[in-house]
Design a protein around this motif. Structure first.
Motif, PDB file in Angstrom:
ATOM      1  N   ASN A 223      -0.038  -7.966   6.512  1.00 24.88           N
ATOM      2  CA  ASN A 223      -1.148  -7.403   5.749  1.00 24.88           C
ATOM      3  C   ASN A 223      -1.062  -5.882   5.705  1.00 24.88           C
ATOM      4  O   ASN A 223      -0.807  -5.232   6.724  1.00 24.88           O
ATOM      5  CB  ASN A 223      -2.486  -7.824   6.365  1.00 24.88           C
ATOM      6  CG  ASN A 223      -2.730  -9.316   6.253  1.00 24.88           C
ATOM      7  OD1 ASN A 223      -2.677  -9.878   5.168  1.00 24.88           O
ATOM      8  ND2 ASN A 223      -3.007  -9.963   7.378  1.00 24.88           N
ATOM      9  N   HIS A 224      -1.293  -5.331   4.527  1.00 24.05           N
ATOM     10  CA  HIS A 224      -1.296  -3.882   4.348  1.00 24.05           C
ATOM     11  C   HIS A 224      -2.573  -3.475   3.637  1.00 24.05           C
ATOM     12  O   HIS A 224      -3.101  -4.214   2.803  1.00 24.05           O
ATOM     13  CB  HIS A 224      -0.086  -3.427   3.529  1.00 24.05           C
ATOM     14  CG  HIS A 224       1.231  -3.714   4.185  1.00 24.05           C
ATOM     15  ND1 HIS A 224       1.813  -2.877   5.110  1.00 24.05           N
ATOM     16  CD2 HIS A 224       2.069  -4.777   4.059  1.00 24.05           C
ATOM     17  CE1 HIS A 224       2.956  -3.378   5.512  1.00 24.05           C
ATOM     18  NE2 HIS A 224       3.136  -4.542   4.896  1.00 24.05           N
ATOM     19  N   GLU A 225      -3.039  -2.286   3.961  1.00 18.22           N
ATOM     20  CA  GLU A 225      -4.290  -1.797   3.391  1.00 18.22           C
ATOM     21  C   GLU A 225      -4.101  -0.364   2.900  1.00 18.22           C
ATOM     22  O   GLU A 225      -3.463   0.453   3.576  1.00 18.22           O
ATOM     23  CB  GLU A 225      -5.386  -1.856   4.450  1.00 18.22           C
ATOM     24  CG  GLU A 225      -6.760  -1.437   3.964  1.00 18.22           C
ATOM     25  CD  GLU A 225      -7.824  -1.610   5.031  1.00 18.22           C
ATOM     26  OE1 GLU A 225      -8.656  -0.699   5.182  1.00 18.22           O
ATOM     27  OE2 GLU A 225      -7.801  -2.658   5.721  1.00 18.22           O
ATOM     28  N   TYR A 226      -4.639  -0.073   1.716  1.00 20.56           N
ATOM     29  CA  TYR A 226      -4.571   1.282   1.174  1.00 20.56           C
ATOM     30  C   TYR A 226      -5.945   1.694   0.665  1.00 20.56           C
ATOM     31  O   TYR A 226      -6.613   0.920  -0.033  1.00 20.56           O
ATOM     32  CB  TYR A 226      -3.554   1.367   0.027  1.00 20.56           C
ATOM     33  CG  TYR A 226      -3.401   2.763  -0.520  1.00 20.56           C
ATOM     34  CD1 TYR A 226      -2.601   3.703   0.125  1.00 20.56           C
ATOM     35  CD2 TYR A 226      -4.093   3.153  -1.669  1.00 20.56           C
ATOM     36  CE1 TYR A 226      -2.485   4.994  -0.361  1.00 20.56           C
ATOM     37  CE2 TYR A 226      -3.969   4.447  -2.166  1.00 20.56           C
ATOM     38  CZ  TYR A 226      -3.163   5.358  -1.508  1.00 20.56           C
ATOM     39  OH  TYR A 226      -3.049   6.637  -1.982  1.00 20.56           O
ATOM     40  N   THR A 247       2.734   2.475  -1.267  1.00 20.86           N
ATOM     41  CA  THR A 247       3.693   1.542  -0.689  1.00 20.86           C
ATOM     42  C   THR A 247       2.971   0.639   0.312  1.00 20.86           C
ATOM     43  O   THR A 247       2.041   1.070   1.000  1.00 20.86           O
ATOM     44  CB  THR A 247       4.846   2.267   0.022  1.00 20.86           C
ATOM     45  OG1 THR A 247       4.311   3.094   1.065  1.00 20.86           O
ATOM     46  CG2 THR A 247       5.620   3.137  -0.960  1.00 20.86           C
ATOM     47  N   ALA A 248       3.421  -0.600   0.378  1.00 21.85           N
ATOM     48  CA  ALA A 248       2.914  -1.556   1.358  1.00 21.85           C
ATOM     49  C   ALA A 248       4.129  -2.286   1.911  1.00 21.85           C
ATOM     50  O   ALA A 248       4.682  -3.166   1.261  1.00 21.85           O
ATOM     51  CB  ALA A 248       1.932  -2.524   0.720  1.00 21.85           C
ATOM     52  N   TRP A 253       3.296  -0.602  -5.172  1.00 25.38           N
ATOM     53  CA  TRP A 253       2.154  -1.143  -5.910  1.00 25.38           C
ATOM     54  C   TRP A 253       1.416  -0.015  -6.621  1.00 25.38           C
ATOM     55  O   TRP A 253       1.638   1.160  -6.350  1.00 25.38           O
ATOM     56  CB  TRP A 253       1.189  -1.860  -4.956  1.00 25.38           C
ATOM     57  CG  TRP A 253       1.818  -2.985  -4.207  1.00 25.38           C
ATOM     58  CD1 TRP A 253       2.487  -2.914  -3.021  1.00 25.38           C
ATOM     59  CD2 TRP A 253       1.874  -4.366  -4.604  1.00 25.38           C
ATOM     60  NE1 TRP A 253       2.946  -4.154  -2.645  1.00 25.38           N
ATOM     61  CE2 TRP A 253       2.586  -5.062  -3.605  1.00 25.38           C
ATOM     62  CE3 TRP A 253       1.380  -5.069  -5.703  1.00 25.38           C
ATOM     63  CZ2 TRP A 253       2.807  -6.430  -3.671  1.00 25.38           C
ATOM     64  CZ3 TRP A 253       1.598  -6.438  -5.774  1.00 25.38           C
ATOM     65  CH2 TRP A 253       2.313  -7.102  -4.756  1.00 25.38           C
ATOM     66  N   LYS A 353      -6.039  -4.378  -0.433  1.00 23.93           N
ATOM     67  CA  LYS A 353      -5.346  -5.069   0.646  1.00 23.93           C
ATOM     68  C   LYS A 353      -4.358  -6.023   0.029  1.00 23.93           C
ATOM     69  O   LYS A 353      -4.706  -6.767  -0.904  1.00 23.93           O
ATOM     70  CB  LYS A 353      -6.342  -5.828   1.530  1.00 23.93           C
ATOM     71  CG  LYS A 353      -7.337  -4.955   2.251  1.00 23.93           C
ATOM     72  CD  LYS A 353      -8.299  -5.793   3.100  1.00 23.93           C
ATOM     73  CE  LYS A 353      -9.298  -4.910   3.842  1.00 23.93           C
ATOM     74  NZ  LYS A 353     -10.252  -5.719   4.646  1.00 23.93           N
TER      75      LYS A 353
END
Length: 361
Positions: A223-226, A247-248, A253, A353
């Motif tokens: 999981n990635h969050e920005y 970036t994730a 993205w 996310k």
């Protein structure tokens, strides 16, 4: 403006560009009828592979003429493209050049060139685009084999990259990191001579795939969050699209935000809603991950009460093609309601996310 000249001589298709100025423009977002779906950024970031890995070679041409570099064996290529006055091109990282359409193997094509790299800085990026396949349905998938060339005008050799990809109309096939910019501009290397470069392409095979297929290759879910903090919100152009790339993990993205609704939406949505989307720009490195399945959440933060406005989906993303979100993400009156907390101290906060769960091949 560009002045372009298209020649046809001895079977060769050749195009010259003489740029006087070039500036990047905002990427258009042509969205479809599906209220969840939007139709892609002005392309760009497809990747290139041959059996999953980039291939590079330098080969001797049968002959060449060094005076303004005329390719002697021009019939070996489907299209030749000369870009002159290279130094006058915009230094913007968003700069992008396209040729006119040319015919090869019964299809219409374009070449696409990013003089400052497509997302990846310090590189030149080169692609082939299938522009039109008139005798086939719009959604037809093709297996395309091709080879892209950059000419060394000092020695008559070429730097070439060969690839084979499955693609549809408007897909870009090529290499984001075709050559590093420093080497490209080194006069001793011969790629940029008298402020001009020469590019070429050969389409080897084009085979329509009658039955489209997909194969999922699950990957470890991370999981990635920005968080995108938009300050001075009152000064934004409310009619335009605003985008933020991030970036994730190994993937690129982009959040696309319309403060007063997607301009391509119907009258009921435009001017009455905020539109919010997520687009996939491909892997950071050139791998086969042009298409991925991902879980994602888009959220506009309630900065007062924590009652956030969010949407969660699982969808398949294709590099630089339709992304996902909603054109009617939130009503404009709710978004601007001071008691809802979406705009506080002239600041709006958007959160994305995302987690890639599989590669799609």
């Amino acid at each position: 403006m560009w002045f372009s000249k298209l020649l046809s001589r001895r079977g060769r298709k050749e195009q010259n560009f003489y740029p006087t100025s070039l500036s990047a423009s905002a990427s258009p977002y042509p969205y479809g009828e599906n209220p969840k779906m939007f139709g892609g950024f002005e392309p760009s970031s497809s990747v290139f592979q041959s059996n999953g890995y980039p291939v590079s070679k330098k080969e001797k041409l049968p002959g060449y003429v060094s005076d303004d570099f005329n390719v002697k064996d021009s019939s070996a290529y489907d299209f030749l493209w000369t870009i002159k006055s290279f130094s006058k091109l915009s230094a913007s990282s968003e700069s992008k050049l396209l040729t006119g359409r040319f015919d090869a193997k019964g299809f219409l094509w374009k070449m696409v060139f990013y003089p400052n790299g497509n997302i990846v800085n310090g590189q030149i990026s080169l692609y082939l685009m299938l522009s039109k396949a008139a005798s086939h349905p719009t959604e037809t998938v093709f297996k395309i084999s091709y080879e892209l060339f950059l000419f060394d005008q000092n020695t008559g050799t070429t730097l070439s990259h060969k690839g084979e990809n499955f693609a549809q109309v408007e897909d870009e096939l090529g290499l984001r990191s075709f050559l590093d910019l420093k080497t490209f501009k080194d006069s001793e290397k011969g790629y940029l001579v008298n402020d001009s470069c020469v590019l070429g392409v050969k389409i080897l095979h084009v085979v329509p795939i009658q039955t489209p297929t997909e194969c999922l290759h699950p990957v470890e879910k991370v999981n990635h969050e920005y968080t995108w903090k938009i300050e001075n919100f009152s000064k934004l152009d409310k009619k335009a699209v605003h985008e933020k790339k991030f970036t994730a993990g190994d993937y690129l993205w982009c959040i696309a935000f319309y403060p007063e609704g997607d301009s391509k939406s119907d009258a009921k949505v435009k001017g009455n809603n905020v539109s919010l989307y997520l687009a996939y720009f491909g892997p950071i490195t050139d791998t086969s991950a042009r298409k991925v399945s991902a879980e994602f959440t888009l959220c506009i933060i309630d900065q007062i009460g924590g009652n956030h406005k969010k949407k969660t989906y699982t969808e398949v993303f294709k590099s630089c093609h339709p992304g996902w979100g909603r054109k009617d993400f939130i009503l404009l009156e709710d978004f601007h309601d001071p008691e809802r907390g979406f705009i506080v101290n002239d600041t709006c906060i958007i959160e994305a996310k995302v987690a890639v769960i599989a590669l799609v091949k």
